[in-house]
Design an enzyme around this catalytic site. Structure first.
Site, mmCIF file in Angstrom:
data_model
loop_
_atom_site.group_PDB
_atom_site.id
_atom_site.type_symbol
_atom_site.label_atom_id
_atom_site.label_comp_id
_atom_site.label_asym_id
_atom_site.label_seq_id
_atom_site.Cartn_x
_atom_site.Cartn_y
_atom_site.Cartn_z
ATOM 1 N N ASN A 109 0.797 -1.330 -0.217
ATOM 2 C CA ASN A 109 0.029 -0.102 0.193
ATOM 3 C C ASN A 109 0.837 1.192 0.069
ATOM 4 O O ASN A 109 1.991 1.303 0.639
ATOM 5 C CB ASN A 109 -0.849 0.040 1.228
ATOM 6 C CG ASN A 109 -1.744 -1.242 1.361
ATOM 7 O OD1 ASN A 109 -1.885 -1.926 0.158
ATOM 8 N ND2 ASN A 109 -2.339 -1.620 2.393
ATOM 9 N N HIS A 126 6.069 -0.574 -2.569
ATOM 10 C CA HIS A 126 5.350 0.071 -3.982
ATOM 11 C C HIS A 126 5.576 1.607 -3.507
ATOM 12 O O HIS A 126 4.871 2.095 -4.376
ATOM 13 C CB HIS A 126 4.249 -0.538 -4.380
ATOM 14 C CG HIS A 126 4.276 -1.640 -4.538
ATOM 15 N ND1 HIS A 126 2.914 -2.705 -4.517
ATOM 16 C CD2 HIS A 126 5.320 -2.512 -5.056
ATOM 17 C CE1 HIS A 126 3.464 -3.766 -5.114
ATOM 18 N NE2 HIS A 126 4.636 -3.791 -5.269
#
Ligand code: BV8
Ligand code: ZN
Length: 245
Positions: A109, A126
């Protein structure tokens, strides 16, 4: 003679017992963990935003083709995420980190809710939607304010981009290596709120199974790995995680 009454423990009790005994815990979270904070998951949007495929927006090619559109996509998500608060699932992970000797939270997330909740050892595979960086020089900043002009520009004249990892891009330096080390050392590996379709993040799940960790999956739906994990607990993470404490 009275029959031995077998205490029929369900997967739940076994998972909770394993977690209570664990000295080293690693966790992988995906968009589902933020669902109860009001942030739609990728799958729930069918992978589309304003009729554009997510894969066409979250790529360097998409950004090169139409930086303004990609920035509108990210700024819309930044506004949604700025209203979101950590939920009971995020808080439960903070409590688990407090209790165990070694804890690593690996998240896909980009919303920053784990850190906001108080999790300390977080690996953001990410990237971070609150960080923006220059496509040319080393300038970057954390910026939670609404961005008026899209795309934003750097003082050096080049465009700024969200400091997130797009499809086809390498993960942050050392991130997957640190995540791999944590998974290899884990007694218990919790996988919560991920459809387990994006690599190399999803590859951590079979790695945990192979190394012999007890793997607890938390998801209202089955995934490709539901048959391989130790316990697959069906339900929302904001309910299941707190009840594993
Ligand atoms: C890489 C940041 C090396 C951006 C994201 C061809 C060319 C190039 C690469 C590839 C290729 N083929 C495959 C690849 C690899 C590619 C990949 O895996 N593609 C997939 C689509 C097959 N990976 C990459 O490109 C990675 N880089 O490999 O570099 C390389 C380089 C060049 C060439 C080859 C290799 C980079 C991947 C990172 C992409 N960036 N995010 C942004 O967010 O805008 S991925 C993004 O989507 C998220 O970060 C997340 O990871 C993913 C969505 O997954 P989930 O989090 O699981 O969310 P989803 O909605 O899918 O599922 C939610 C789940 O929650 C569901 O299961 C649902 O049931 C559950 N749920 C719902 N409610 C709840 C719940 N669970 C619990 N409680 C609830 N209440
Ligand atoms: Zn610059």
């Amino acid at each position: 003679m009275r029959a031995r009454v077998l205490k029929v423990s369900n997967a739940f009790d076994h998972a909770r017992a394993a977690l209570r005994k664990a000295r080293s815990v690693a966790v992988l979270t995906g968009a589902g963990v933020s669902a109860e904070s009001g942030i739609p998951t990728f799958r729930s949007t069918g992978g589309y935003w304003r009729n554009f495929r997510f894969e066409d927006l979250a790529t360097p090619e998409g950004f090169a083709r139409d930086p303004k559109l990609v920035w509108e996509f990210y700024e819309a998500r930044r506004r949604d995420m700025s209203l979101a608060k950590p939920n009971a699932g995020h808080q439960a992970l903070v409590e688990i980190e407090r209790r165990v000797e070694t804890f690593t939270l690996i998240t896909q997330n980009i919303d920053g809710l784990h850190t906001l909740a108080g999790s300390k050892n977080v690996i953001c595979l990410h990237g971070d939607i609150w960080k923006i960086r220059c496509i040319r020089c080393s300038y970057s900043r954390t910026d939670r304010e609404p961005l008026a002009d899209l795309p934003p520009y750097c003082k050096c004249g080049a465009m700024l981009r969200p400091a997130v990892v797009w499809f086809g891009e390498q993960l942050p330096e050392g991130a997957i290596e640190a995540a791999t080390r944590a998974v290899l050392a884990a007694d218990v590996f919790i996988v919560a709120g991920t459809s387990a379709q994006v690599y190399p993040a999803a590859g951590l799940i079979p790695l945990a199974v192979r190394q012999g960790a007890k793997v607890i999956e938390i998801n209202p739906e089955a995934t490709d790995f539901s048959e391989d994990v130790s316990w697959s607990l069906r339900g929302p993470s904001a309910e299941i995680l707190p009840s594993l404490l």
